[in-house]
Structures are given as C-alpha cells and as structure tokens.
Scaffold this active site. Structure first.
Site, PDB file in Angstrom:
ATOM      1  N   GLU A 108     -90.707  -8.203  32.147  1.00  0.00           N
ATOM      2  CA  GLU A 108     -91.689  -7.308  31.522  1.00  0.00           C
ATOM      3  C   GLU A 108     -91.844  -7.605  30.027  1.00  0.00           C
ATOM      4  O   GLU A 108     -92.926  -7.437  29.464  1.00  0.00           O
ATOM      5  CB  GLU A 108     -91.280  -5.852  31.765  1.00  0.00           C
ATOM      6  CG  GLU A 108     -91.423  -5.478  33.245  1.00  0.00           C
ATOM      7  CD  GLU A 108     -90.871  -4.098  33.569  1.00  0.00           C
ATOM      8  OE1 GLU A 108     -89.651  -3.889  33.361  1.00  0.00           O
ATOM      9  OE2 GLU A 108     -91.646  -3.242  34.004  1.00  0.00           O
ATOM     10  N   GLU A 128     -86.108  -4.587  40.572  1.00  0.00           N
ATOM     11  CA  GLU A 128     -85.712  -3.186  40.390  1.00  0.00           C
ATOM     12  C   GLU A 128     -85.538  -2.436  41.709  1.00  0.00           C
ATOM     13  O   GLU A 128     -84.699  -1.559  41.835  1.00  0.00           O
ATOM     14  CB  GLU A 128     -86.750  -2.451  39.519  1.00  0.00           C
ATOM     15  CG  GLU A 128     -86.642  -2.744  38.028  1.00  0.00           C
ATOM     16  CD  GLU A 128     -87.427  -3.981  37.587  1.00  0.00           C
ATOM     17  OE1 GLU A 128     -87.793  -4.823  38.440  1.00  0.00           O
ATOM     18  OE2 GLU A 128     -87.673  -4.105  36.374  1.00  0.00           O
TER      19      GLU A 128
HETATM   20  C1  3H9 Z   1     -84.807  -2.835  34.770  1.00  0.00           C
HETATM   21  O1  3H9 Z   1     -84.985  -3.870  34.187  1.00  0.00           O
HETATM   22  C2  3H9 Z   1     -85.641  -1.623  34.557  1.00  0.00           C
HETATM   23  C3  3H9 Z   1     -86.913  -1.908  33.812  1.00  0.00           C
HETATM   24  O2  3H9 Z   1     -87.936  -2.294  34.691  1.00  0.00           O
HETATM   25  C4  3H9 Z   1     -87.469  -0.646  33.186  1.00  0.00           C
HETATM   26  C5  3H9 Z   1     -86.785  -0.134  31.994  1.00  0.00           C
HETATM   27  C6  3H9 Z   1     -87.512   0.985  31.319  1.00  0.00           C
HETATM   28  N1  3H9 Z   1     -77.355  -4.767  33.115  1.00  0.00           N
HETATM   29  O3  3H9 Z   1     -74.293 -10.853  38.925  1.00  0.00           O
HETATM   30  P1  3H9 Z   1     -73.323 -11.510  38.037  1.00  0.00           P
HETATM   31  C7  3H9 Z   1     -73.571  -7.989  34.539  1.00  0.00           C
HETATM   32  S1  3H9 Z   1     -83.540  -2.688  35.873  1.00  0.00           S
HETATM   33  C8  3H9 Z   1     -76.040  -4.742  32.825  1.00  0.00           C
HETATM   34  O4  3H9 Z   1     -71.913 -11.564  38.463  1.00  0.00           O
HETATM   35  P2  3H9 Z   1     -74.703 -13.994  38.445  1.00  0.00           P
HETATM   36  C9  3H9 Z   1     -72.832  -7.880  35.857  1.00  0.00           C
HETATM   37  O5  3H9 Z   1     -72.437  -6.559  36.104  1.00  0.00           O
HETATM   38  C10 3H9 Z   1     -82.701  -4.235  35.834  1.00  0.00           C
HETATM   39  N2  3H9 Z   1     -75.154  -5.655  33.297  1.00  0.00           N
HETATM   40  O6  3H9 Z   1     -73.798 -12.989  37.631  1.00  0.00           O
HETATM   41  C11 3H9 Z   1     -71.666  -8.807  35.622  1.00  0.00           C
HETATM   42  O7  3H9 Z   1     -70.714  -8.104  34.836  1.00  0.00           O
HETATM   43  P3  3H9 Z   1     -69.156  -8.355  35.041  1.00  0.00           P
HETATM   44  C12 3H9 Z   1     -83.430  -5.296  36.541  1.00  0.00           C
HETATM   45  C13 3H9 Z   1     -75.620  -6.633  34.072  1.00  0.00           C
HETATM   46  O8  3H9 Z   1     -74.810 -15.203  37.610  1.00  0.00           O
HETATM   47  C14 3H9 Z   1     -72.272  -9.918  34.760  1.00  0.00           C
HETATM   48  O9  3H9 Z   1     -73.469  -9.347  34.198  1.00  0.00           O
HETATM   49  N3  3H9 Z   1     -82.612  -6.473  36.628  1.00  0.00           N
HETATM   50  C15 3H9 Z   1     -76.968  -6.702  34.421  1.00  0.00           C
HETATM   51  O10 3H9 Z   1     -74.229 -14.109  39.844  1.00  0.00           O
HETATM   52  C16 3H9 Z   1     -72.629 -11.145  35.531  1.00  0.00           C
HETATM   53  O11 3H9 Z   1     -73.446 -10.774  36.634  1.00  0.00           O
HETATM   54  C17 3H9 Z   1     -81.753  -6.672  37.622  1.00  0.00           C
HETATM   55  O12 3H9 Z   1     -81.652  -5.880  38.531  1.00  0.00           O
HETATM   56  C18 3H9 Z   1     -77.859  -5.732  33.900  1.00  0.00           C
HETATM   57  N4  3H9 Z   1     -79.188  -5.753  34.175  1.00  0.00           N
HETATM   58  O13 3H9 Z   1     -76.140 -13.314  38.553  1.00  0.00           O
HETATM   59  C19 3H9 Z   1     -80.934  -7.934  37.560  1.00  0.00           C
HETATM   60  N5  3H9 Z   1     -77.141  -7.777  35.220  1.00  0.00           N
HETATM   61  O14 3H9 Z   1     -68.945  -9.800  34.744  1.00  0.00           O
HETATM   62  C20 3H9 Z   1     -79.517  -7.654  37.969  1.00  0.00           C
HETATM   63  C21 3H9 Z   1     -75.936  -8.353  35.356  1.00  0.00           C
HETATM   64  O15 3H9 Z   1     -68.532  -7.405  34.100  1.00  0.00           O
HETATM   65  N6  3H9 Z   1     -78.674  -8.798  37.810  1.00  0.00           N
HETATM   66  N7  3H9 Z   1     -75.005  -7.661  34.666  1.00  0.00           N
HETATM   67  O16 3H9 Z   1     -68.884  -8.017  36.495  1.00  0.00           O
HETATM   68  C22 3H9 Z   1     -78.622  -9.837  38.678  1.00  0.00           C
HETATM   69  O17 3H9 Z   1     -79.377  -9.911  39.623  1.00  0.00           O
HETATM   70  C23 3H9 Z   1     -77.591 -10.896  38.447  1.00  0.00           C
HETATM   71  O18 3H9 Z   1     -76.586 -10.338  37.638  1.00  0.00           O
HETATM   72  C24 3H9 Z   1     -78.098 -12.172  37.758  1.00  0.00           C
HETATM   73  C25 3H9 Z   1     -76.888 -13.075  37.409  1.00  0.00           C
HETATM   74  C26 3H9 Z   1     -79.034 -12.913  38.720  1.00  0.00           C
HETATM   75  C27 3H9 Z   1     -78.828 -11.857  36.486  1.00  0.00           C
END
Ligand code: 3H9
Length: 692
Positions: A108, A128
């Site tokens: 976004e 999301e």
């Molecule tokens: C949003 O964006 C809402 C908006 O539309 C509106 C707002 C108004 N936040 O998965 P991994 C941490 S909603 C905080 O093992 P990978 C995760 O907990 C969001 N922390 O790595 C982990 O911590 P730890 C929309 C986050 O390489 C570490 O990062 N976005 C977030 O296998 C490593 O993560 C999503 O839903 C976060 N957003 O995969 C994306 N993301 O090491 C969610 C990750 O302490 N994330 N962490 O356990 C993912 O899909 C995967 O983490 C990603 C990396 C593909 C990015």
C-alpha cells in the site's frame, strides 16, 4: 548521508534523494518506521537539490506490512495514512524500489509511489485476509484500479504472493531491474522519469478498470458463489469483497471511507485476533526453550522409510519433493511394487493438473530406491518407521534397526499413540530415537508432531524440527503420552460423541453442530469416510459400540454406501432410519434413558473436555505452550482458524465459563469431566493459558 532516525536515512545522489529504511526483520510499519519515513520524505521534498525520490529497504525485504505486534495498542507517531499522503502528494516523483516480499501495508505504501521497480525475485501481495483483515490503507481501492476487479478479488481474498514477472504483466510493477543491483537500477529509473518528464502518476486517478465493472453486481455474486465453501465461517473475505465493490461503485475518497469502516469492523472482532494469534503461534512453535538455535544439526542426506503403505508412501514423498533420496522398505515384493506405483500415480496426477512437469516426476522417482532388505538402510541419516501400530512389531523393528543403522542416525517412529520411551528402550541408543507423527495424507497435511522421548538428544530434536521445516511442515514438539497432543485431545471429543448418541442425539445432530462450529466434518461423517471397519476384527467383535454393531450389519461406511449414514450413488449422505433404530435399541439394552439434547450441550460436551484435556497436557508439560496445542489442532485436524485453535477459543469463551460447565458435568456425568488443576488455578487467579 543524513540519518533521520534509528531506522531511516536520506542520501542525495546527484539529483536523486534515496530514502533507505532498515528495520529488521521485515521493515514492518512500526511507529519508528512511520516516523522515519515521514521525516525522510519531508527532508527530501524540502531539499532543492533533490528532483526525484527513491524509497528502498535494507535487509531481506521491502516493507512486509503493518507491524502486527502493534495492533490493538494505542497509536503513536504519524499514521500510515499521513505517510502515504506525504508520498502521494510529493511534488517530486517517488519510485519504490522493491525486493523480497512487498506485502500488505508495504504494497500500500508502494502503491502511493508514482512508480514501482522491482528485482525479478520480488513478490507482492495483500495477505491481510490471512490474519482476518483487509488492506486498510487504500489497498482495496488502488489495487483494482491497476489489475482490474476480477484479479483484485482473487488477490485480496487469497492473500497470494504474486511473482515479479506476473506483477509486471498486470501493471503492479512498472519495470524489473537486474537482480542484486536494485539501488542503481532504481536510481537510473528515477533519472529516466526526470529526463522524460513523466507525470506524477497517481493510482487513485485511474478509473477505467473500476468503471468497466460498474453496474455489474453479477461479477461479485459469481465470485461469492464460486468460493462459498472456501470462505465458510470467515468474516474477512466478505469484507474484502465489499471493499472492491466500494471501489467500483464509489468515488475514490468515499471508497477509502468504506474501506476504513470495514477494516475497523474486522480489526476489533475476535476472528482477526484469533488469526493474528495463529500467525505468531506458528512461528513460536519453532522455538524450544532448552534447545538453543545453535544446537548442532545432523546432516540429513539420505532417508529410509520402513513401510510402503499409505503412510510410508506419503512420508517418502515429502523428502523426494525436497530433493532428498529415500530408500523405502517393504517385506513383500507385491506390497513394495504397489507402494512405489502409488507414489508414481500421485505424482502423475499432480503433473496432469499442471503442477509438476513430467521431468519433475522422473526426478522425484529417480531419488527413490525400493528394497526388501532392512540392511539397505545402513547409510541413511534418518530412518522413519511406518509399520503396523502395534508395540511388539515396533520393538522388533527398532531392535533390528539398532544393529543396522549407522552411529548417529536418527531412528524415528511414525507412531500415533505408542510410548516412544518403550520403543527407544528396544535399542542401545535411546538418545537417537524420536517420534515423527505425520498426519494422513502425509504428503499433504501440514502438521508434524515431533515426540520427544525421555532420553532424546537435543541435536536429534533440533534436526527433526529443521527437517520438518525443510519439507514444508509445521513442526510442533510434544511430550510422550498416550496419543500425544492431537489424538489425546481427539479422544475426548470422540468419547462424548459416542455417549451423546446413546443419551438422545443422533449422529447427524452431532455432526451438524461440529460442522457449523467450523470443523471440516463431524466425527460420524469422518468415520464413514475412513471406513467403520478400520481396526475392527469380526472374530473379536464384542458389540460394545454402535460402530461394531453396524460393522456386523455390513455397514462399512462410504465405501459400501452405508455407515452411520445412507449414501446415494453420488455419495450424498442421508440420515439413516436403520441406524436410528440400531442406536435406540442399543441404548435401551443398556438402560440408557434417552432425552432431548440441545445443540449447545453437544458443543459443550464435545469441545469443553478438549480444552480441559489441553490444560492437563500443559500442566504435565507435554506441550511447551498453549499456542503449540492450537498449532497442532489447526494444522492436523482442521480446527477453524478463525477461532484460533482450541486453547485460544477456550479463552474467548471464558475459562471460568468452561470450568463451571466442567464442574456441572463432573457432578452429573462422572470423572470424564474432572477439571484440570491448571484450569482451576488459572480461573482462581483470573489468568489465561499464556500465563501458565
Ligand atoms: C497490514 O499490513 C495492514 C494494513 O493493510 C493496514 C494498516 C492500517 N509485523 O515469517 P518469518 C516477524 S497487516 C510484525 O519467520 P519469513 C515474524 O513474527 C500485515 N512482525 O520470516 C518473525 O519474528 P520472529 C500484512 C512481523 O522469511 C520475523 O518477522 N502483512 C511481521 O519466513 C520473521 O518472519 C503480512 O501479513 C509483521 N507484519 O517470511 C505479512 N511479519 O523472528 C506477514 C513478519 O520474532 N509476514 N514478522 O519469530 C509474512 O508473511 C512473512 O513474515 C514474510 C517473511 C513473508 C514477510
């Protein structure tokens, strides 16, 4: 270079201002990041030397979304919308330079830039929905303006990550630049934008694609109908769809308002809280307090699987898919041949659907060595036994393996109930023995329960967790007890389901209540699908269960068209008058007084004892944390994701309420309902499972 704050800086290269964000692990849009971006863009816009601005990220990815850990807390610093307004209204062109995964709020942000360039390995999406939300920073209004309504509907309701090439084709990215050279490529692109005097392209102003879908509600109705089964029970997909409808039917700013309202509805609801819990629970499960990250791993270059039946074959496929050679063992040639043929057939079917090439099929089959000699496992680093679930047989197999396997090899049992310490004691190396409990079909189901024995070595545990991840499983470490975590809790529900049909409910009542709760199917439909005669021996029948009586009547389940239900030629289930009669008769003979049973009682009787059993598992230390139990049930048994798993759901219901009901059932129905001491203590102290 000017540091803006701890996570952002601005560098001016010629007439290009480069804003760099560095906030590990995934550059999520925390308060510090929003503050840094806001300051950096203000500075770049104010600097007369800067003519165009590039936004780029350090680390493994461009911004991967809002910071989920900040949800539900009071907001500090500038809002995401403030930051987006600054970028979109910048009088100087802004170019987003993308690598890794540009997701959610990250995409976004990229969508308010005037141009987007990416490396070929980048991926983008709005995931999301997977945490029970919708893109709440204009994503639902901007995405369809670029990719069109159909594609947007698909993207926001699936959360799929679109590869760079496809993103380029659909106009989400404007240009791909050389891998490993993103910064230079983006700066060059910015200079091109300046040289060609390209306009400040704003996605919000593109209306052709949304106008094309205006006055065509059938697009949305068809999409809802086609996905009804997939979306069942979830709130987020519907709200996402409504947002795309708003993009089509309302002016941009009105659409943003609609999006905000629908976003807040989800954000404040229990489903998103549950799904966010699931996101972190899955990542937490990989962390084992007494097995540190630097525990040495045993290299797994070759795997042995004993048993080429349904389980052994499915287990083998996991490793073949990951490129690891497998030696598969059966005692009889025909069983071995049949097992290998089934593996090939599964791959061929996948190839027919276009998800594998014929070359992939041959590559996988080429890694498989069938054998009838246990001795051929001598060079395997990991040996998984998937033979008949009988302790005497397991002990014999492990005794033999002990003499064959090389020193240090991991000896694993795919047992689903048996005592892993007893199995380990049949070898001279219990430290090498572990349980690896796969769920059927083993090549499909995501769960891997890893059972730690009393003497299992830490490197064996760490290696098993790592190999689980490598083959794409969600691995959860559990303790040694009858049925481990999953089946131990399942036994509670099964017992109550059986009791309920004698006390007054019918199988279809129990199934309907559990299906409506969100499970894929109820226990009786499940039983019919699996076959009522699994584990039933006609020679030893005792008529002690309704199931046995039905087997005696040759009602074997779906496979012969009759089980707890009657099936028509299309395998559509109908309640069976014969079964109703059998159940009434069975209850009468045992002098069980039948009564009316409410749906509420069915739900409470089936599910509260599971939460209670989960609490017992925790108090005995058989699971590390409550969220691990949730992870088991979500990935192995189809527990509805939007309730967060049995333990999270228990807290949603209220542990006090569950305890009160357990006490009431205990008094009326006996010790099956004895409340767990932990549950008693948590309620007395006003605490939740995470405090346990
Ligand atoms: C949003 O964006 C809402 C908006 O539309 C509106 C707002 C108004 N936040 O998965 P991994 C941490 S909603 C905080 O093992 P990978 C995760 O907990 C969001 N922390 O790595 C982990 O911590 P730890 C929309 C986050 O390489 C570490 O990062 N976005 C977030 O296998 C490593 O993560 C999503 O839903 C976060 N957003 O995969 C994306 N993301 O090491 C969610 C990750 O302490 N994330 N962490 O356990 C993912 O899909 C995967 O983490 C990603 C990396 C593909 C990015």
């Amino acid at each position: 270079m000017t540091a803006i704050n701890a996570v952002t800086d601005l560098t001016v290269e010629g007439d290009i201002g480069v804003v760099t964000l560095n906030s590990p692990p995934v550059n999520a849009l925390s308060a510090a990041v929003r503050e840094g971006l806001s300051g950096a863009f203000d500075a770049a816009i104010a600097d007369p030397a800067v003519k165009a601005i590039v936004l780029i990220c350090e680390g493994k990815t461009f911004i991967a979304g809002a910071d989920i850990t900040e949800f539900g807390k009071a907001m500090t610093g500038p809002s995401l919308q403030d930051v987006q307004n600054t970028i979109e209204n910048s009088p100087k062109p802004v170019i987003a330079a993308i690598h890794g995964t540009v997701l959610g709020g990250g995409l976004e942000v990229a969508l308010v830039a005037h141009y987007r360039v990416a490396v070929p390995s980048a991926k983008g999406g709005l995931p999301e929905v997977n945490i029970g939300l919708l893109p709440g920073a204009g994503g639902t209004q901007r995405l369809p303006r670029i990719v069109g309504v159909e594609k947007a509907l698909e993207m926001v309701t699936s959360g799929q990550h679109v590869p760079a090439k496809a993103a380029l084709a659909m106009g989400l990215f404007d240009e791909l630049v050389e891998e490993g050279n993103l910064r230079a490529g983006a700066v060059a692109y910015a200079q091109k934008v300046l040289a060609e005097k390209r306009p400040l392209a704003k996605v919000r102003e593109l209306n052709a694609k949304v106008e094309a879908a205006r006055g065509k509600p059938e697009i949305f109705e068809a999409f809802r109908a086609a996905n009804a089964k997939k979306f069942r029970g979830f709130m987020a997909p519907e709200n996402n769809i409504k947002c795309i409808e708003a993009a089509v039917n309302l002016p941009f700013d009105e659409g943003l308002k609609a999006e905000r309202k629908l976003f807040m509805e989800l954000m404040t609801g229990s489903q998103s809280a549950a799904q966010r819990h699931v996101f972190f629970a899955e990542r937490q499960a990989a962390k084992i307090p007494d097995v540190p990250d630097d525990t040495p791993l045993i290299p797994i270059k070759k795997v042995g699987v004993i048993g080429a039946g349904t389980m052994g074959g499915g287990i083998s496929m996991n490793f073949l898919n990951a490129g690891i050679p497998v030696t598969i063992i059966e005692m009889k040639q025909e069983n071995l041949d049949r097992g290998v043929a089934t593996i090939r057939k599964n791959y061929e079917n996948t190839a027919k659907k276009g998800r594998l090439t014929q070359d992939d099929v041959e590559k996988r089959m080429g890694l498989l060595t069938p054998s009838m000699h246990l001795e051929d496992l001598a060079d395997c680093d990991l040996i998984i036994e998937a033979v008949f679930e009988l302790m005497e047989i397991k002990k014999e197999v492990f005794g033999k393996l002990d003499k064959i396997a090389k020193p240090g090899a991991i000896l694993a049992s795919n047992t689903s109930y048996l005592d892993i310490d007893v199995i380990a004691a049949s070898t001279s190396r219990p430290e090498s023995v572990i349980g690896l409990h796969y769920f059927s079909p083993a090549n499909v189901m995501r769960l891997l329960e890893i059972v730690r024995g009393a003497k299992t070595d830490k490197s064996v545990i760490a290696t098993s967790m790592a190999i689980g991840k490598k083959i794409g499983k969600v691995a959860v470490l559990v303790g040694n007890c009858h049925g481990f975590v999953g089946n131990r809790m399942l036994a509670q529900r099964q017992r109550e389901a059986q009791k309920l049909i004698l006390e007054g409910a019918m199988p279809w009542d129990v199934d309907r209540v559990l299906y409506d709760f969100g499970l894929p199917m109820g226990p009786f439909a499940m039983s019919d699908l699996a076959g009522l005669d699994i584990g039933w021996d006609p020679a030893k029948t005792s008529y002690s269960t309704v199931r046995e009586v039905l087997c005696e009547m040759d009602r074997r389940g779906q496979k012969n068209g009759k089980g707890f239900y009657d099936y028509d030629e299309n395998r559509v289930a109908k309640p069976s008058a014969i079964v109703e009669e059998v159940i009434r008769d069975f209850a009468e003979k045992r002098q069980i007084q039948r009564r009316d049973i409410t749906d509420q009682e069915i739900l409470e009787r089936c599910l509260y004892p599971m939460v209670n059993e989960g609490a017992k598992i925790l108090e005995e230390g058989k699971a590390i944390r409550a969220s691990d139990i949730d992870t088991v049930w979500l990935n192995g048994y189809g527990w509805p994701v939007y309730t967060g798993g049995p333990m999270f759901w228990g807290e949603l219901v209220g542990l006090d309420k569950i305890l009160a009901k357990m006490r009431e059932f205990h008094a009326a129905l006996g010790d099956d309902f004895k409340p767990s001491a932990l549950l008693e203590r948590l309620v007395a102290e006003g605490k939740g499972f995470r405090d346990a």
